[in-house]
Write a protein that holds these residues in place. Sequence first.
Motif, PDB file in Angstrom:
ATOM      1  N   VAL A  37      -5.674 -44.290 -32.156  1.00 34.50           N
ATOM      2  CA  VAL A  37      -6.601 -43.470 -32.924  1.00 34.50           C
ATOM      3  C   VAL A  37      -6.225 -43.479 -34.406  1.00 34.50           C
ATOM      4  O   VAL A  37      -7.074 -43.719 -35.287  1.00 34.50           O
ATOM      5  CB  VAL A  37      -6.613 -42.031 -32.378  1.00 34.50           C
ATOM      6  CG1 VAL A  37      -7.285 -41.084 -33.363  1.00 34.50           C
ATOM      7  CG2 VAL A  37      -7.330 -41.978 -31.039  1.00 34.50           C
ATOM      8  N   CYS A  38      -4.956 -43.237 -34.706  1.00 36.08           N
ATOM      9  CA  CYS A  38      -4.518 -43.224 -36.106  1.00 36.08           C
ATOM     10  C   CYS A  38      -4.633 -44.600 -36.742  1.00 36.08           C
ATOM     11  O   CYS A  38      -5.002 -44.726 -37.913  1.00 36.08           O
ATOM     12  CB  CYS A  38      -3.085 -42.712 -36.191  1.00 36.08           C
ATOM     13  SG  CYS A  38      -2.894 -40.976 -35.752  1.00 36.08           S
ATOM     14  N   GLY A  39      -4.325 -45.645 -35.969  1.00 31.65           N
ATOM     15  CA  GLY A  39      -4.455 -46.989 -36.501  1.00 31.65           C
ATOM     16  C   GLY A  39      -5.889 -47.352 -36.819  1.00 31.65           C
ATOM     17  O   GLY A  39      -6.171 -48.031 -37.819  1.00 31.65           O
ATOM     18  N   THR A  40      -6.822 -46.886 -35.990  1.00 32.49           N
ATOM     19  CA  THR A  40      -8.230 -47.195 -36.210  1.00 32.49           C
ATOM     20  C   THR A  40      -8.771 -46.503 -37.451  1.00 32.49           C
ATOM     21  O   THR A  40      -9.458 -47.119 -38.274  1.00 32.49           O
ATOM     22  CB  THR A  40      -9.062 -46.778 -34.984  1.00 32.49           C
ATOM     23  OG1 THR A  40      -8.599 -47.494 -33.833  1.00 32.49           O
ATOM     24  CG2 THR A  40     -10.539 -47.076 -35.204  1.00 32.49           C
ATOM     25  N   PHE A  41      -8.461 -45.239 -37.614  1.00 37.50           N
ATOM     26  CA  PHE A  41      -9.058 -44.468 -38.701  1.00 37.50           C
ATOM     27  C   PHE A  41      -8.266 -44.535 -40.005  1.00 37.50           C
ATOM     28  O   PHE A  41      -8.838 -44.341 -41.080  1.00 37.50           O
ATOM     29  CB  PHE A  41      -9.211 -43.006 -38.282  1.00 37.50           C
ATOM     30  CG  PHE A  41     -10.229 -42.790 -37.205  1.00 37.50           C
ATOM     31  CD1 PHE A  41     -11.572 -43.004 -37.445  1.00 37.50           C
ATOM     32  CD2 PHE A  41      -9.839 -42.396 -35.938  1.00 37.50           C
ATOM     33  CE1 PHE A  41     -12.513 -42.814 -36.450  1.00 37.50           C
ATOM     34  CE2 PHE A  41     -10.774 -42.203 -34.935  1.00 37.50           C
ATOM     35  CZ  PHE A  41     -12.122 -42.410 -35.184  1.00 37.50           C
ATOM     36  N   PHE A 237      12.656 -42.453 -40.395  1.00 36.59           N
ATOM     37  CA  PHE A 237      11.909 -43.450 -39.631  1.00 36.59           C
ATOM     38  C   PHE A 237      11.154 -44.410 -40.546  1.00 36.59           C
ATOM     39  O   PHE A 237      10.982 -45.584 -40.224  1.00 36.59           O
ATOM     40  CB  PHE A 237      10.926 -42.755 -38.682  1.00 36.59           C
ATOM     41  CG  PHE A 237      11.556 -42.260 -37.419  1.00 36.59           C
ATOM     42  CD1 PHE A 237      11.815 -43.119 -36.365  1.00 36.59           C
ATOM     43  CD2 PHE A 237      11.901 -40.930 -37.282  1.00 36.59           C
ATOM     44  CE1 PHE A 237      12.413 -42.664 -35.203  1.00 36.59           C
ATOM     45  CE2 PHE A 237      12.499 -40.459 -36.126  1.00 36.59           C
ATOM     46  CZ  PHE A 237      12.742 -41.339 -35.081  1.00 36.59           C
ATOM     47  N   ASN A 238      10.707 -43.903 -41.681  1.00 38.27           N
ATOM     48  CA  ASN A 238       9.956 -44.740 -42.613  1.00 38.27           C
ATOM     49  C   ASN A 238      10.833 -45.797 -43.282  1.00 38.27           C
ATOM     50  O   ASN A 238      10.322 -46.768 -43.853  1.00 38.27           O
ATOM     51  CB  ASN A 238       9.300 -43.866 -43.685  1.00 38.27           C
ATOM     52  CG  ASN A 238       8.152 -44.554 -44.376  1.00 38.27           C
ATOM     53  OD1 ASN A 238       7.433 -45.340 -43.776  1.00 38.27           O
ATOM     54  ND2 ASN A 238       7.977 -44.253 -45.643  1.00 38.27           N
ATOM     55  N   GLN A 268       3.850 -58.307 -43.560  1.00 36.44           N
ATOM     56  CA  GLN A 268       4.498 -57.054 -43.954  1.00 36.44           C
ATOM     57  C   GLN A 268       3.477 -55.943 -44.198  1.00 36.44           C
ATOM     58  O   GLN A 268       3.781 -54.763 -43.950  1.00 36.44           O
ATOM     59  CB  GLN A 268       5.374 -57.266 -45.182  1.00 36.44           C
ATOM     60  CG  GLN A 268       4.654 -57.698 -46.440  1.00 36.44           C
ATOM     61  CD  GLN A 268       5.609 -57.793 -47.619  1.00 36.44           C
ATOM     62  OE1 GLN A 268       6.662 -57.163 -47.628  1.00 36.44           O
ATOM     63  NE2 GLN A 268       5.242 -58.573 -48.621  1.00 36.44           N
ATOM     64  N   ALA A 269       2.265 -56.276 -44.639  1.00 27.76           N
ATOM     65  CA  ALA A 269       1.228 -55.253 -44.783  1.00 27.76           C
ATOM     66  C   ALA A 269       0.817 -54.706 -43.417  1.00 27.76           C
ATOM     67  O   ALA A 269       0.606 -53.492 -43.259  1.00 27.76           O
ATOM     68  CB  ALA A 269       0.016 -55.823 -45.505  1.00 27.76           C
ATOM     69  N   VAL A 275       3.181 -48.691 -38.900  1.00 29.68           N
ATOM     70  CA  VAL A 275       4.136 -47.588 -38.958  1.00 29.68           C
ATOM     71  C   VAL A 275       3.523 -46.374 -39.649  1.00 29.68           C
ATOM     72  O   VAL A 275       3.663 -45.234 -39.188  1.00 29.68           O
ATOM     73  CB  VAL A 275       5.424 -48.032 -39.678  1.00 29.68           C
ATOM     74  CG1 VAL A 275       6.369 -46.857 -39.858  1.00 29.68           C
ATOM     75  CG2 VAL A 275       6.100 -49.134 -38.893  1.00 29.68           C
ATOM     76  N   THR A 276       2.814 -46.592 -40.753  1.00 25.82           N
ATOM     77  CA  THR A 276       2.220 -45.493 -41.492  1.00 25.82           C
ATOM     78  C   THR A 276       1.194 -44.745 -40.650  1.00 25.82           C
ATOM     79  O   THR A 276       1.093 -43.506 -40.718  1.00 25.82           O
ATOM     80  CB  THR A 276       1.561 -46.005 -42.783  1.00 25.82           C
ATOM     81  OG1 THR A 276       2.538 -46.704 -43.567  1.00 25.82           O
ATOM     82  CG2 THR A 276       0.994 -44.855 -43.605  1.00 25.82           C
ATOM     83  N   ALA A 277       0.431 -45.491 -39.856  1.00 25.11           N
ATOM     84  CA  ALA A 277      -0.570 -44.841 -38.996  1.00 25.11           C
ATOM     85  C   ALA A 277       0.094 -43.899 -38.008  1.00 25.11           C
ATOM     86  O   ALA A 277      -0.376 -42.779 -37.781  1.00 25.11           O
ATOM     87  CB  ALA A 277      -1.384 -45.907 -38.262  1.00 25.11           C
TER      88      ALA A 277
END
Length: 315
Positions: A37-41, A237-238, A268-269, A275-277
């Motif tokens: 869900v987070c990756g999609t949006f 974690f980041n 890398q992008a 990870v950011t999602a």
Amino acid sequence: MTEESSPIGTLRPWRFTEVLDGVFRTLRTNLRSVWMVCGTFIGLGTFFLYFSIYQLESGRGGLYFDPYEAPLSSSHPADWMLLVISGMVYILSYLFLGPLAGASVTGITRGFVRGEAALPLKHAFRLAVRFGGRTLVTMLIKWLLIMGAALVPLTPGLLVGLAGWWQVAPVFLLPGGLVSFGLLIFFYIRFFLAVPVILEENTAYWGALKRSWRLTRRSFWRTFGLLFMLTLILYVFNMLPSLAQLLLMIPAEMFLPPEWFWVANLIQAFLMAVVTALLAAPTWIVATLVYFERRARKEGLDLIRETGRLEESAL
């Protein structure tokens, strides 16, 4: 927060560490749904932003360039245009699509608190569709209020500067900036529970914000401490993708010709977007956990639900 004490049925309020533990238990139980869900949006805008940044960096002297070797206003106008466009996409995705992800993650966490099984991916997206519109409008109102309140202390300094007395303006802008930052944090935390209110109580817009304001009364520092500790944990974690990026980029710069740097930039992008999602979800999770914890502490929600279960079993 143990598996037995995670539902609201417990009579005691959760401890500070139990709330933090509940964040990662929720992620572990619903990792696939939350990540997708987070990756999609959110992930797409993040991917384009990082890719444009890496493209600009590699175009100015390699994957790891010396910023003093090439001025910012130098060549590669196409890369600068890509950076501007991707930055706008990133901001718009967080502003207009982030609340949809937040509604879905909140619904997933609500199921975890109730002791339900992991939510299927299809149902997670249904939550975003069902509650996303109300969540989006409520979040826009929230940020308008927050930014409006944060702007007030800066007004005297800005007016002095616009009058032409920029040498005197810092005298007003410095203390005004500190007060503005404090107000931003204060209103952010007082409105922090608006999204769980929307899903659990079917109240949106001003009603959700006022309800969040009431629930966070006398719990400002506790909520602030939870967010502060969560930010420190997520910061650690980041750092992991940064280390992976370093391991990837050094051999890429050694063995790839410059015209193929874009392949390494894509990788890398993508890594940073993935990870950011995922790191966007814990804030919404902790908001949901704090919402139920505040209701249990202030309103005895556990007693109400226990009474309801007893009444149903007596029928």
